[in-house]
Design an enzyme around this catalytic site. Structure first.
Site, PDB file in Angstrom:
ATOM      1  CD  GLU A 150      -8.559-106.177  30.721  1.00  0.00           C
ATOM      2  OE1 GLU A 150      -9.183-106.908  29.940  1.00  0.00           O
ATOM      3  OE2 GLU A 150      -8.359-104.965  30.524  1.00  0.00           O
ATOM      4  CD  GLU A 325      -4.202-103.860  29.216  1.00  0.00           C
ATOM      5  OE1 GLU A 325      -5.177-103.730  28.457  1.00  0.00           O
ATOM      6  OE2 GLU A 325      -3.863-104.948  29.678  1.00  0.00           O
TER       7      GLU A 325
HETATM    8  C1  GAL Z   1      -7.543-105.186  27.391  1.00  0.00           C
HETATM    9  C2  GAL Z   1      -6.685-106.418  27.566  1.00  0.00           C
HETATM   10  C3  GAL Z   1      -5.543-106.434  26.580  1.00  0.00           C
HETATM   11  C4  GAL Z   1      -6.047-106.139  25.203  1.00  0.00           C
HETATM   12  C5  GAL Z   1      -6.784-104.836  25.213  1.00  0.00           C
HETATM   13  C6  GAL Z   1      -7.317-104.443  23.872  1.00  0.00           C
HETATM   14  O1  GAL Z   1      -8.762-105.282  27.994  1.00  0.00           O
HETATM   15  O2  GAL Z   1      -6.162-106.505  28.866  1.00  0.00           O
HETATM   16  O3  GAL Z   1      -4.912-107.697  26.634  1.00  0.00           O
HETATM   17  O4  GAL Z   1      -6.893-107.169  24.809  1.00  0.00           O
HETATM   18  O5  GAL Z   1      -7.874-104.928  26.078  1.00  0.00           O
HETATM   19  O6  GAL Z   1      -8.048-103.245  23.937  1.00  0.00           O
END
Ligand code: GAL
Length: 688
Positions: A150, A325
């Site tokens: 990110e 994700e």
């Molecule tokens: C994302 C991130 C992850 C984790 C997740 C939690 O933005 O890439 O590592 O932190 O959020 O919601």
């Protein structure tokens, strides 16, 4: 390069074996097999375990993990761990720690503790990426390189300022041009030496809009360069392995994702809805439509036009992307964690697949015992595999495995024009209202289309749009002469356009265009605006069709357009609020306020029907989302029931999740889903 997005849909998530004793790893792989997990992201925050002291690597544990995964049939998206430098780096290079706009240097103790413009950071990041490439570029488990995590943090240190000046010199050529672009005559900001320019640090009063905008563009390019140098190194180690980075969505992100899209082999996005009510489903649909728009650029180097008139991508041109994700069993809002109701995990995942994601990946595989995100949802929760959550994870894996045949593009004849720079510019101080927000306008227009049953694509200014019947321009504030020409040509050639307030008001440097708003689009829209009437946060403007407007209103004069809706009451009583203009062979609508959701939905429905577009599944009842994927002659209809009532949708085909034949109608259980391989109804002519 081996693009494996033709294979089975991906299912899995971030896997952090470094947080667990080796004794847990075998159980992990066994549970992954049970859940049909087939892809995991490994090593994303493992730098201090991979390089405990500078230049000394401990790969033995990762060797074992990759071998175990490979033996278990789970492929790996191997991450470069560069979003979380180890403590030794910060101690040795305190000058590489990020500095806020207030001049405060941030410290170690979290992630993203680096400035991406700092040479010392870039060197160690490349060094660990090279070490990983040397060791694993040909590992049989490796399916994808996942660079960093990110990209999105920013910095105002001296390294950044120096790089910013170089970027500005390349962009503007000379100081006279820069002074003109930034209108530095205002408040005595004229620059006579490049060395006088800094990043937009905290100031006594409002900062210069041109400087703010260029800083965002510069920083997006800087992060892209940091990504690209890792990518090039990984590519050289094994050109067959695709490479990506996971996009973080949000209007705060200093990354122009559309511009980045041609630099990744696969667009991968992280999406975390911020609403727990029905807003979560609307946000999910928008995030997926944005990702698909970027993927079109990634796949072709430039966006491909959809099949003219019929909607949908031409066969073979369907760009895959990947939901990299999301949170599995919870929705995490700023204030609290919401446990997803039964069925919601599957519905959210399939909403992404319906819109072209090649699977569904989650943060994270197993919930950790400690660390900042110890209560974040996981496919294997704290309770362990004997839990509703894990059973749902298994159910999702089974469902995804049944959808392997789904392919092709998403049918859509409407596109929303989305522009990172307009988003940034509307976040500047000194605008007529603090409620202005390009992304919120995109979301409002998308929501209206979504509720009316239309699938919307997203495009960037200048993209090929011949195949779309309707373009929606939600507060496209920055419009260059080239973009104005692109819009004119589209409408002149027969396209339909619906532009909302503030579109075209400023040029690409955020300088206001003279002669009346909406500047660059006056002739196309057939209107001229002399004055704005921004509304208070809790105020509404009444409309003569019974609806209301929020946020904005203006004094609109007709210079060729017809009035469709007028304001009712107040200083704007009986003046035009929504107009329509014939331009060449096409039609251009202008909406001078933010209509309430019902009014907006009706308006877009009318604009779409006028343009000859029908909803995806006109028979779908309210609250049932329908999305169609099509590949050549084959098509799949995704039906997502967002209501807690059983719903019936007339259709014919084979429902893939239950492997049943549907002869007349699909019956969706409350909150349930169906994916139908549609039976082609031959037309009378074809039937002979
Ligand atoms: C994302 C991130 C992850 C984790 C997740 C939690 O933005 O890439 O590592 O932190 O959020 O919601």
């Amino acid at each position: 390069m081996v693009m494996w997005t033709d294979g089975p849909l991906c299912y899995g998530g971030d896997y952090n074996p470094e947080q667990w004793p080796a004794s847990v790893w075998a159980e992990d792989v066994a549970l992954m097999r049970r859940a049909r997990v087939n892809l995991v992201t490994v090593g994303v925050f493992a730098w201090s375990r991979l390089e405990p002291t500078p230049g000394r690597y401990t790969f033995d544990w990762l060797d074992r993990v990759l071998d175990l995964l490979h033996a278990g049939g789970v492929r790996v998206a191997l991450a470069t761990p560069t979003a979380a430098p180890p403590p030794w780096f910060s101690l040795a290079h305190p000058g590489a720690l990020p500095v806020t706009a207030d001049g405060v240097r941030l410290h170690h103790g979290s992630r993203d503790t680096y400035c991406a413009a700092t040479p010392a950071y870039r060197q160690v990041a490349l060094r660990i990426a090279a070490a990983l490439a040397d060791r694993y570029a040909h590992h049989p488990a490796l399916a994808l390189w996942h660079v960093h995590n990110e990209y999105g943090t920013t910095c105002h240190c001296e390294h950044t300022a120096r790089a910013f000046r170089q970027w500005l010199a390349a962009r503007h050529g000379d100081l006279a041009t820069l002074n003109d672009a930034w209108v530095t005559a205002f408040w005595s900001q004229h620059y006579s030496d490049w060395a006088q320019i800094s990043t937009p640090r905290a100031t006594q009063y409002l900062a210069n809009p041109g400087q703010l905008l260029d800083f965002r563009r510069f920083w997006s390019d800087t992060l892209l360069a940091a990504y690209a140098e890792q990518r090039d190194l990984l590519r050289a180690a094994n050109p067959a392995v695709p490479i990506t980075t996971n996009y973080v969505l949000g209007d705060w992100v200093p990354v122009d994702h559309a511009r980045w899209a041609t630099e990744v082999d696969l667009v991968a996005v992280d999406h975390y809805p911020s609403a727990v009510d029905g807003g979560a489903e609307e946000q999910t649909a928008l995030a997926a439509d944005l990702a698909r728009g970027w993927a079109r650029r990634a796949a072709t180097g430039q966006p491909a036009a959809v099949a003219s008139g019929t909607g949908g991508m031409p066969p073979g041109a369907a760009p895959a992307w990947l939901l990299m994700e999301t949170a599995p069993h919870q929705i995490h809002t700023a204030g609290r964690m919401h446990t997803k109701e039964p069925g919601r995990l599957l519905r959210h995942a399939l909403a992404h697949v319906a819109r072209g994601s090649h699977g569904a990946m989650f943060f994270q595989w197993r919930a950790p015992t400690g660390g900042a995100e110890r209560f974040h949802g996981a496919l294997v929760p704290h309770a362990g595999p004997d839990s509703r959550a894990f059973r749902d994870s298994v159910q999702l894996g089974t469902a995804l495995s049944r959808l392997a045949e789904v392919s092709g593009g998403v049918e859509s004849s409407v596109a929303l024009v989305v522009d990172a720079a307009s988003g940034w510019a509307l976040r500047h101080p000194g605008l007529p209202s603090t409620l202005l927000d390009h992304h919120q306008e995109v979301a409002a227009a998308h929501r209206a289309l979504w509720r009316a049953g239309y699938a919307g694509d997203t495009v960037s200014p200048g993209d090929p749009v011949d195949g779309y019947r309707l373009l929606v321009l939600p507060a496209l504030y920055l419009v260059s002469d080239a973009t104005a020409g692109w819009l004119r040509a589209y409408v002149h050639g027969g396209g339909h356009l619906l532009a909302t307030y503030l579109s075209g008001v400023a040029d690409e440097h955020a300088r206001v265009r003279l002669g009346g708003y909406p500047g660059a689009l006056r002739d196309l829209l057939g209107v001229r605006v002399e004055e704005f009437h921004p509304l208070a946060a809790d105020a509404h403007a009444r409309l003569d069709n019974g609806g209301t407007g929020r946020i904005w209103a203006e004094t609109l004069r007709l210079t060729g357009a017809d009035t469709i809706v007028s304001y009712a009451g107040g200083v704007l009583d009986a003046m035009p609020a929504v107009t329509r203009h014939r331009y060449g062979a096409g039609t251009a609508w202008y909406v001078s306020t933010r209509p309430d959701d019902t009014t907006y939905r009706r308006l877009l429905d009318t604009a779409a029907r006028t343009a000859g577009i029908a909803p995806v599944c006109p028979a779908a009842p309210e609250g049932v989302e329908a999305v169609r994927r099509r590949n050549g002659n084959a098509s799949w209809l995704f039906l997502l029931n967002h209501t807690d009532r059983e719903q019936r949708v007339p259709a014919r085909g084979t429902e893939l999740l239950s492997a049943t034949t549907v002869r007349q109608a699909v019956v969706l259980p409350p909150n349930g889903v169906a994916v139908l391989r549609e039976t082609r109804v031959e037309s009378a002519a074809a039937g002979g």
